[in-house]
Design a protein around this motif. Structure first.
Motif, PDB file in Angstrom:
ATOM      1  N   LEU A 117      53.552  41.264  26.555  1.00 59.65           N
ATOM      2  CA  LEU A 117      52.260  40.969  27.179  1.00 59.65           C
ATOM      3  C   LEU A 117      51.404  42.228  27.097  1.00 59.65           C
ATOM      4  O   LEU A 117      51.814  43.286  27.565  1.00 59.65           O
ATOM      5  CB  LEU A 117      52.457  40.576  28.643  1.00 59.65           C
ATOM      6  N   ILE A 118      50.233  42.121  26.476  1.00 54.19           N
ATOM      7  CA  ILE A 118      49.385  43.282  26.217  1.00 54.19           C
ATOM      8  C   ILE A 118      48.019  43.054  26.865  1.00 54.19           C
ATOM      9  O   ILE A 118      47.267  42.168  26.442  1.00 54.19           O
ATOM     10  CB  ILE A 118      49.210  43.515  24.704  1.00 54.19           C
ATOM     11  N   VAL A 119      47.677  43.833  27.872  1.00 52.68           N
ATOM     12  CA  VAL A 119      46.398  43.696  28.569  1.00 52.68           C
ATOM     13  C   VAL A 119      45.410  44.698  27.984  1.00 52.68           C
ATOM     14  O   VAL A 119      45.633  45.910  28.029  1.00 52.68           O
ATOM     15  CB  VAL A 119      46.550  43.926  30.083  1.00 52.68           C
ATOM     16  N   SER A 120      44.325  44.189  27.445  1.00 51.26           N
ATOM     17  CA  SER A 120      43.317  45.044  26.818  1.00 51.26           C
ATOM     18  C   SER A 120      42.490  45.769  27.868  1.00 51.26           C
ATOM     19  O   SER A 120      42.400  45.350  29.020  1.00 51.26           O
ATOM     20  CB  SER A 120      42.385  44.197  25.946  1.00 51.26           C
ATOM     21  N   GLY A 121      41.862  46.847  27.410  1.00 55.63           N
ATOM     22  CA  GLY A 121      40.909  47.545  28.260  1.00 55.63           C
ATOM     23  C   GLY A 121      39.492  47.165  27.879  1.00 55.63           C
ATOM     24  O   GLY A 121      39.254  46.227  27.122  1.00 55.63           O
ATOM     25  N   GLY A 122      38.542  47.908  28.411  1.00 52.70           N
ATOM     26  CA  GLY A 122      37.142  47.641  28.131  1.00 52.70           C
ATOM     27  C   GLY A 122      36.297  47.898  29.362  1.00 52.70           C
ATOM     28  O   GLY A 122      36.818  48.097  30.468  1.00 52.70           O
ATOM     29  N   MET A 123      34.993  47.878  29.177  1.00 50.02           N
ATOM     30  CA  MET A 123      34.101  48.191  30.291  1.00 50.02           C
ATOM     31  C   MET A 123      34.147  47.145  31.392  1.00 50.02           C
ATOM     32  O   MET A 123      33.701  47.379  32.505  1.00 50.02           O
ATOM     33  CB  MET A 123      32.669  48.344  29.771  1.00 50.02           C
ATOM     34  N   GLY A 124      34.705  45.974  31.086  1.00 47.61           N
ATOM     35  CA  GLY A 124      34.812  44.936  32.110  1.00 47.61           C
ATOM     36  C   GLY A 124      36.095  44.997  32.911  1.00 47.61           C
ATOM     37  O   GLY A 124      36.401  44.074  33.668  1.00 47.61           O
ATOM     38  N   PHE A 125      36.848  46.094  32.790  1.00 44.65           N
ATOM     39  CA  PHE A 125      38.167  46.137  33.431  1.00 44.65           C
ATOM     40  C   PHE A 125      38.088  46.092  34.948  1.00 44.65           C
ATOM     41  O   PHE A 125      38.983  45.542  35.602  1.00 44.65           O
ATOM     42  CB  PHE A 125      38.954  47.370  32.967  1.00 44.65           C
ATOM     43  N   GLU A 126      37.020  46.666  35.537  1.00 46.13           N
ATOM     44  CA  GLU A 126      36.937  46.663  36.998  1.00 46.13           C
ATOM     45  C   GLU A 126      36.750  45.241  37.531  1.00 46.13           C
ATOM     46  O   GLU A 126      37.364  44.856  38.532  1.00 46.13           O
ATOM     47  CB  GLU A 126      35.803  47.578  37.465  1.00 46.13           C
ATOM     48  N   ARG A 127      35.896  44.455  36.856  1.00 49.68           N
ATOM     49  CA  ARG A 127      35.733  43.057  37.271  1.00 49.68           C
ATOM     50  C   ARG A 127      37.035  42.294  37.062  1.00 49.68           C
ATOM     51  O   ARG A 127      37.422  41.460  37.883  1.00 49.68           O
ATOM     52  CB  ARG A 127      34.604  42.395  36.488  1.00 49.68           C
ATOM     53  N   ALA A 128      37.701  42.577  35.953  1.00 50.71           N
ATOM     54  CA  ALA A 128      38.968  41.896  35.687  1.00 50.71           C
ATOM     55  C   ALA A 128      40.010  42.253  36.740  1.00 50.71           C
ATOM     56  O   ALA A 128      40.748  41.380  37.228  1.00 50.71           O
ATOM     57  CB  ALA A 128      39.471  42.273  34.293  1.00 50.71           C
ATOM     58  N   ALA A 129      40.074  43.525  37.114  1.00 49.74           N
ATOM     59  CA  ALA A 129      41.056  43.962  38.109  1.00 49.74           C
ATOM     60  C   ALA A 129      40.744  43.411  39.495  1.00 49.74           C
ATOM     61  O   ALA A 129      41.638  43.307  40.342  1.00 49.74           O
ATOM     62  CB  ALA A 129      41.107  45.487  38.152  1.00 49.74           C
ATOM     63  N   ALA A 130      39.480  43.057  39.730  1.00 49.82           N
ATOM     64  CA  ALA A 130      39.078  42.495  41.023  1.00 49.82           C
ATOM     65  C   ALA A 130      39.190  40.974  41.054  1.00 49.82           C
ATOM     66  O   ALA A 130      38.977  40.352  42.095  1.00 49.82           O
ATOM     67  CB  ALA A 130      37.650  42.915  41.348  1.00 49.82           C
ATOM     68  N   ASP A 131      39.506  40.366  39.914  1.00 44.61           N
ATOM     69  CA  ASP A 131      39.638  38.911  39.808  1.00 44.61           C
ATOM     70  C   ASP A 131      41.062  38.522  40.197  1.00 44.61           C
ATOM     71  O   ASP A 131      42.005  38.687  39.424  1.00 44.61           O
ATOM     72  CB  ASP A 131      39.329  38.479  38.378  1.00 44.61           C
ATOM     73  N   ALA A 132      41.222  37.993  41.409  1.00 41.69           N
ATOM     74  CA  ALA A 132      42.556  37.702  41.934  1.00 41.69           C
ATOM     75  C   ALA A 132      43.297  36.691  41.069  1.00 41.69           C
ATOM     76  O   ALA A 132      44.522  36.802  40.893  1.00 41.69           O
ATOM     77  CB  ALA A 132      42.446  37.188  43.363  1.00 41.69           C
ATOM     78  N   ARG A 133      42.580  35.700  40.500  1.00 40.24           N
ATOM     79  CA  ARG A 133      43.254  34.700  39.678  1.00 40.24           C
ATOM     80  C   ARG A 133      43.761  35.331  38.380  1.00 40.24           C
ATOM     81  O   ARG A 133      44.900  35.091  37.964  1.00 40.24           O
ATOM     82  CB  ARG A 133      42.306  33.546  39.371  1.00 40.24           C
ATOM     83  N   LEU A 134      42.913  36.125  37.718  1.00 41.20           N
ATOM     84  CA  LEU A 134      43.331  36.784  36.478  1.00 41.20           C
ATOM     85  C   LEU A 134      44.520  37.700  36.731  1.00 41.20           C
ATOM     86  O   LEU A 134      45.519  37.656  36.001  1.00 41.20           O
ATOM     87  CB  LEU A 134      42.161  37.560  35.892  1.00 41.20           C
ATOM     88  N   VAL A 135      44.422  38.520  37.781  1.00 41.86           N
ATOM     89  CA  VAL A 135      45.502  39.453  38.106  1.00 41.86           C
ATOM     90  C   VAL A 135      46.785  38.698  38.436  1.00 41.86           C
ATOM     91  O   VAL A 135      47.887  39.095  38.033  1.00 41.86           O
ATOM     92  CB  VAL A 135      45.083  40.373  39.265  1.00 41.86           C
ATOM     93  N   GLY A 136      46.644  37.585  39.153  1.00 45.39           N
ATOM     94  CA  GLY A 136      47.821  36.794  39.504  1.00 45.39           C
ATOM     95  C   GLY A 136      48.527  36.235  38.287  1.00 45.39           C
ATOM     96  O   GLY A 136      49.764  36.222  38.222  1.00 45.39           O
ATOM     97  N   HIS A 137      47.746  35.786  37.305  1.00 46.35           N
ATOM     98  CA  HIS A 137      48.361  35.243  36.091  1.00 46.35           C
ATOM     99  C   HIS A 137      48.993  36.352  35.255  1.00 46.35           C
ATOM    100  O   HIS A 137      50.041  36.135  34.620  1.00 46.35           O
ATOM    101  CB  HIS A 137      47.333  34.465  35.284  1.00 46.35           C
ATOM    102  N   VAL A 138      48.380  37.525  35.239  1.00 49.54           N
ATOM    103  CA  VAL A 138      49.001  38.659  34.545  1.00 49.54           C
ATOM    104  C   VAL A 138      50.338  39.000  35.202  1.00 49.54           C
ATOM    105  O   VAL A 138      51.343  39.229  34.518  1.00 49.54           O
ATOM    106  CB  VAL A 138      48.059  39.882  34.542  1.00 49.54           C
ATOM    107  N   ARG A 139      50.358  38.997  36.535  1.00 49.08           N
ATOM    108  CA  ARG A 139      51.607  39.280  37.252  1.00 49.08           C
ATOM    109  C   ARG A 139      52.664  38.214  36.927  1.00 49.08           C
ATOM    110  O   ARG A 139      53.835  38.534  36.687  1.00 49.08           O
ATOM    111  CB  ARG A 139      51.337  39.323  38.756  1.00 49.08           C
ATOM    112  N   ARG A 140      52.247  36.955  36.926  1.00 51.47           N
ATOM    113  CA  ARG A 140      53.182  35.865  36.620  1.00 51.47           C
ATOM    114  C   ARG A 140      53.733  35.983  35.197  1.00 51.47           C
ATOM    115  O   ARG A 140      54.951  35.883  34.978  1.00 51.47           O
ATOM    116  CB  ARG A 140      52.468  34.524  36.794  1.00 51.47           C
ATOM    117  N   LEU A 141      52.866  36.210  34.242  1.00 53.48           N
ATOM    118  CA  LEU A 141      53.290  36.303  32.846  1.00 53.48           C
ATOM    119  C   LEU A 141      54.144  37.537  32.586  1.00 53.48           C
ATOM    120  O   LEU A 141      55.035  37.517  31.736  1.00 53.48           O
ATOM    121  CB  LEU A 141      52.069  36.294  31.929  1.00 53.48           C
TER     122      LEU A 141
END
Length: 330
Positions: free
Chosen positions: A75-99
């Motif tokens: 599982l490879i999580v990309s970076g980018g200028m949108g990382f702060e919004r991504a890190a604050a997105d509970a659903r996205l973070v939850g799925h990353v944790r699950r995967l």
């Protein structure tokens, strides 16, 4: 195992190079190596919709994070200028944790470390990220043992890579781990990459990492150190050079550079040695003398402490030699 499923996670304002360095390298691994267990690369994002990269280009996701299930090889999580919004997105973070729980390896590229940290996947682990964003990430996640120096870091089955093109170094390391060093070297040649960089190589050159110190006295001393690594660079000698006490010079260096003069000198000498190792065929003793280490053993100790490998291994890894000459091909 019929294939290695490599899931690359993107999101709005992800960095295109973070994604492309991984996907292109893995595609070449399949094309060049034709491994018995090939890679299957899946670009996934929230909702499975297009991923608008921060460069303005749009990528079509192949799968939604919400519907993706394991088992996953990496599982490879990309970076980018949108990382702060991504890190604050509970659903996205939850799925990353699950995967991550369904993956053999978990990794981030660049600021993607912020998403892994938000998911709790870096708690108590040593990790890296892009040097520019490292202080903010360390402040936000004190539970992470952040080291902004290396190209990439492995802690157990969790890998974190530094800025942008370090994704290439990490992916080549995965190919070597999965299929051996020869395939990794072939991919590097096809990508016109000079050579695979060691994981512990510093992200930045000491001489280009930051603008010159604003304080004119410190700037004068820094310029002298970098121009004369083989001179007497003891703190007392440097203080005499600019007419201050050693204590005052140490205070100025700590204030403006975040380190004492002696530590800066050691780094500057090691950087100078790295340059000579890859640009000349000088023997180790000569390199050591030119850089102020005195002996080859002193050079080895300092170099290993800085880069994590010996000077001889660094030279071998970084220098492509012309067959039969022993002379670096430039």
């Amino acid at each position: 195992m019929a294939e290695r499923v490599m899931v690359v996670v993107g999101y709005e304002s992800a960095e295109l190079l973070d994604i492309a360095c991984v996907t292109t390298s893995l595609s070449l691994a399949n094309t060049i190596g034709r491994p018995a267990v090939p890679y299957r690369v899946v670009l996934a994002g929230p909702g499975g919709g297009p991923i608008m990269c921060d460069s303005g280009l749009s990528l079509a996701a192949q799968q939604s994070l919400e519907r993706l299930v394991g088992p996953i090889d990496t599982l490879i999580v990309s970076g980018g200028m949108g990382f702060e919004r991504a890190a604050a997105d509970a659903r996205l973070v939850g799925h990353v944790r699950r995967l991550a729980g369904e993956s053999r390896r978990v990794t981030s590229v660049c600021t993607g470390a912020g998403v892994l940290a938000a998911a709790g996947l870096l708690d108590g682990r040593r990790a890296t990220t892009h040097w520019r964003f490292a202080p903010a990430l360390a402040a936000r996640h004190p539970e992470v043992v952040l080291d902004p120096t290396p190209i990439y870091i492995r802690d157990g089955n969790v890998y974190t890579a530094a800025g942008v093109t370090s994704a290439l170094d990490l992916t080549l390391a995965f190919v070597e781990e999965d299929h051996g060093p020869e395939l990794a070297r072939q991919i590097a040649r096809d990508l016109v990459v000079y050579l695979q960089r060691p994981a512990n190589q510093a992200q930045m050159s000491l001489f280009t990492a930051a603008p010159p110190p604003r304080d004119p006295l410190v700037r004068t001393v820094v310029e002298y150190i970098t121009a004369h690594p083989d001179h007497d660079l003891a703190t007392a000698a440097l203080a005499d050079l600019v007419g201050v006490t050693p204590r005052h010079l140490t205070r100025l260096f700590t204030e403006h550079l975040g380190q004492a003069p002696g530590r800066f000198v050691r780094q500057a000498r090691t950087e100078a040695a790295a340059h000579l190792l890859t640009s000349t065929t000088l023997p180790m003793a000569r390199v050591a003398a030119r850089c102020g280490f005195g002996t080859a053993e002193s050079l080895r100790q300092a170099f290993t402490g800085r880069y994590g490998i010996s000077p001889s291994r660094y030279r071998a890894a970084q220098t492509r030699r012309t067959p039969g000459t022993g002379v670096p091909a430039r």
